[in-house]
Design an enzyme around this catalytic site. Structure first.
Site, short mmCIF file in Angstrom:
data_model
loop_
_atom_site.label_atom_id
_atom_site.label_comp_id
_atom_site.label_asym_id
_atom_site.label_seq_id
_atom_site.Cartn_x
_atom_site.Cartn_y
_atom_site.Cartn_z
N ASP A 1 -1.05 -4.60 6.15
CA ASP A 1 -2.06 -5.47 5.51
C ASP A 1 -1.75 -5.68 4.03
O ASP A 1 -1.09 -4.87 3.40
CB ASP A 1 -3.45 -4.84 5.63
CG ASP A 1 -3.51 -3.47 4.96
OD1 ASP A 1 -2.61 -2.65 5.24
OD2 ASP A 1 -4.42 -3.23 4.15
N GLU A 2 -2.27 -6.78 3.52
CA GLU A 2 -2.32 -7.04 2.08
C GLU A 2 -1.01 -6.73 1.36
O GLU A 2 -1.02 -6.14 0.28
CB GLU A 2 -3.44 -6.21 1.44
CG GLU A 2 -4.81 -6.54 1.97
CD GLU A 2 -5.89 -5.61 1.40
OE1 GLU A 2 -6.97 -6.14 1.09
OE2 GLU A 2 -5.67 -4.40 1.27
N ALA A 3 0.10 -7.16 1.94
CA ALA A 3 1.40 -6.92 1.29
C ALA A 3 1.65 -8.03 0.27
O ALA A 3 2.64 -8.76 0.34
CB ALA A 3 2.50 -6.83 2.34
N HIS A 4 0.73 -8.15 -0.69
CA HIS A 4 0.77 -9.27 -1.63
C HIS A 4 1.99 -9.23 -2.56
O HIS A 4 2.30 -10.22 -3.20
CB HIS A 4 -0.51 -9.33 -2.46
CG HIS A 4 -1.76 -9.37 -1.64
ND1 HIS A 4 -1.88 -10.14 -0.50
CD2 HIS A 4 -2.94 -8.73 -1.79
CE1 HIS A 4 -3.10 -9.96 0.02
NE2 HIS A 4 -3.75 -9.10 -0.74
N HIS B 1 0.84 -1.22 0.00
CA HIS B 1 0.00 0.00 0.00
C HIS B 1 0.87 1.26 0.00
O HIS B 1 0.56 2.24 0.68
CB HIS B 1 -0.91 0.03 1.23
CG HIS B 1 -2.04 -0.97 1.20
ND1 HIS B 1 -3.24 -0.72 0.59
CD2 HIS B 1 -2.12 -2.23 1.68
CE1 HIS B 1 -4.04 -1.77 0.72
NE2 HIS B 1 -3.38 -2.71 1.37
#
Ligand code: TNX
Length: 527
Positions: free
Chosen positions: A339-342, A273
């Site tokens: 979060d969501e560190a894809h 993000h």
């Protein structure tokens, strides 16, 4: 004239409310308000024949020995002046006369703790007692709801301004009661933030988390990297102008919140993000080249460079940002997202969190992160914010066994950006639809599998703003769900939806008078 006193005088004239006959007789309209408070107080006893009326001559007496009590008195007067048109002077008076509204620090039942209060209403006077100014402030919010709904109007209305006689003893169930606003996807100026703070304060929430950086925008001045705001703050979802808070703006927000006993939590989301940061600071990218700014709504595509050659530059960046944020933050928490560190390899993510969360401690603050950070087994001081959509998560259970503490923001219950129904215009639905009854019908103390209630600090309601453009949109998503969540996190868990929905309905006219937009849910019997 009204009376002022500090603790001792307040105790001396304390009434024995238990000995006072309780009402069963006919209830006045004023007494009906006693039963309509949101969030529901711990205990409410009405006394018929003891209604209090505010008049043009009422004085608000605030503790002569505390400037802060005086300030709470001014805040209360500020709530009551526009609609009544009364002067409502706030002043320190001696401890012998007893009329008007009196705010007393000390002398409250010990049960009320550091945020609760006791309120006594008789024909002669209203006495609000608490052990702290924060408790008096919470009591002022209750007193506000005891007046007729047109007290909320910004223009002069007809009275009478009558409050039902009775006694309220009240204190919160959870210590952390919060809201989050995403100011990255769309930017909101200081005035809008102040309205948001007022909305939280109205329902006795005490934390405001600002999501200050994401792919679409960097919103806080950082002196070490002026390009973060010059470039990263220059747009938002949809390609609008974006914006950012100078340090002076941010300090003004923190001060406004503090005057309402709300702690501000700044969040810089990382290591994913981060497109706005990458677009502003080329050295954070593995090829040392900035990507373009991003104005879409995808998640999970950006990451700080994790290779060895960039470790020092990324670490310095994080250190500078956390240090400057800590300087702006009187509250205990700095939130580092996570979060969501894809786009960050898992091993790199874990190593990054293990290096980064301690930086917050180094600057004297407590780290918060989305519960994804638990993969890195942070120490138990770190507060994990649970945003999953089911009560069961093995990483959460393991962390709980190690003693981790949790803030609950379950996306299917507390996400204020979820639509109410498929037909409501704003919001998303990936975590489900959240009608007001859904927001209400759960218990934070027992929600997370394997997490004892003593490890739950409270609840936060995040409002992500991919589809939210302005204050009216913010309000439409918050009302009526934020009062539902506020009751869950403040009140005893014994209250039921069938009874709550009637109390909630009575708030509708207040929002109308205050010009607050809301979703008129068909689940609520609005008057
Ligand atoms: C997930 S939940 C996100 C946000 C989005 C949100 C939209 C979480 C910690 N991250 O980046 O804005 O969904 O509902």
């Amino acid at each position: 004239m009204a009376t002022i006193a500090c603790s001792d005088a307040g105790t001396a004239d304390r009434e024995d409310s238990a000995a006072t006959a309780l009402s069963s007789q006919k209830t006045s309209a004023a007494q009906a308000n006693l039963r309509n408070i949101v969030p529901a107080p711990v205990s409410v006893q009405s006394r018929s024949g003891q209604d209090f009326s505010l008049t043009a001559h009422t004085v608000i007496g605030a503790g002569a020995c505390s400037a802060e009590v005086q300030r709470v008195g001014e805040y209360l007067a500020g709530l009551l002046r526009p609609a009544t048109g009364f002067a409502l002077r706030v002043r320190p008076v001696d401890a012998t006369a007893h009329t008007g509204i009196v705010l007393l620090l000390g002398g409250a039942n010990a049960q009320v703790g550091t945020e609760g209060y006791e309120l006594d209403v008789t024909t002669e006077r209203v006495i609000l007692r608490a052990n702290t100014p924060a408790g008096l402030f919470a009591g002022a919010q209750t007193l506000r709801q005891l007046f007729p709904a047109n007290i909320e109007s910004s223009t002069r209305q007809n009275g009478p301004w009558t409050v039902g006689g009775g006694h309220i003893l009240d204190f919160p169930k959870f210590e952390f009661r919060g809201g989050m606003l995403d100011v990255s996807r769309h930017f909101f100026g200081v005035d809008t933030i102040k309205h948001y703070i007022d909305h939280l304060a109205r329902y006795k929430l005490n934390h405001m988390h600002l999501h200050l950086a994401d792919d679409q925008g960097w919103r806080i001045q950082i002196d070490a990297y002026p390009q973060l705001t010059a470039i990263g703050g220059s747009t938002e979802v949809g390609g609008g102008a974006g914006g950012f808070y100078t340090k002076a703006d941010y300090t003004e927000i923190v001060k406004y919140a503090a005057a309402r006993y709300i702690t501000v939590i700044p969040e810089i989301d990382m290591p994913g993000h981060v497109n706005a940061a990458l677009a502003s600071v080329p050295e954070l990218n593995c090829n040392n080249q900035s990507p373009p700014l991003y104005t879409g709504v995808d998640v999970g595509f950006s990451s700080f460079c994790m290779d060895d050659a960039h470790r020092a530059v990324v670490s310095k960046f994080v250190d500078d940002v956390v240090r400057e944020l800590a300087e702006l933050t009187p509250g205990p928490y700095i939130h580092l997202g996570g979060d969501e560190a894809h786009s960050t390899p898992v091993a790199d993510y874990i190593a990054f969190e293990q290096r980064t969360l301690p930086v917050v401690e180094k600057y004297g603050k407590t780290a918060m992160g989305w519960h994804d950070i638990l993969k890195s087994t942070p120490d138990t001081r770190t507060l994990a914010q649970y945003w999953g959509t089911t009560p069961t998560d093995s990483t959460v259970e393991q962390a709980a066994k190690r003693g981790a503490k949790f803030l609950i923001s379950a996306a299917n219950l507390t996400y204020m950006d979820m639509k109410y129904t498929e037909a409501t215009p704003l919001g998303q639905d990936w975590a489900g639809l959240i009608e007001v009854q859904d927001a209400y019908n759960w218990d934070p103390a027992t929600y997370l599998t394997g997490v004892p209630s003593k490890q739950v600090v409270g609840v936060e309601a995040p409002l992500w703003t991919e589809t939210i453009l302005n204050l009216a949109n913010i309000e439409f998503m918050l009302f009526p769900r934020i009062p539902a969540l506020a009751e869950r996190v403040w009140s005893p868990s014994t209250h039921t939806w069938d009874e709550f929905k009637v109390r909630l309905a009575s708030q509708g006219p207040r929002w109308k008078n205050a010009n607050i937009d809301f979703y008129a849910s068909p689940q609520v019997p609005w008057p």
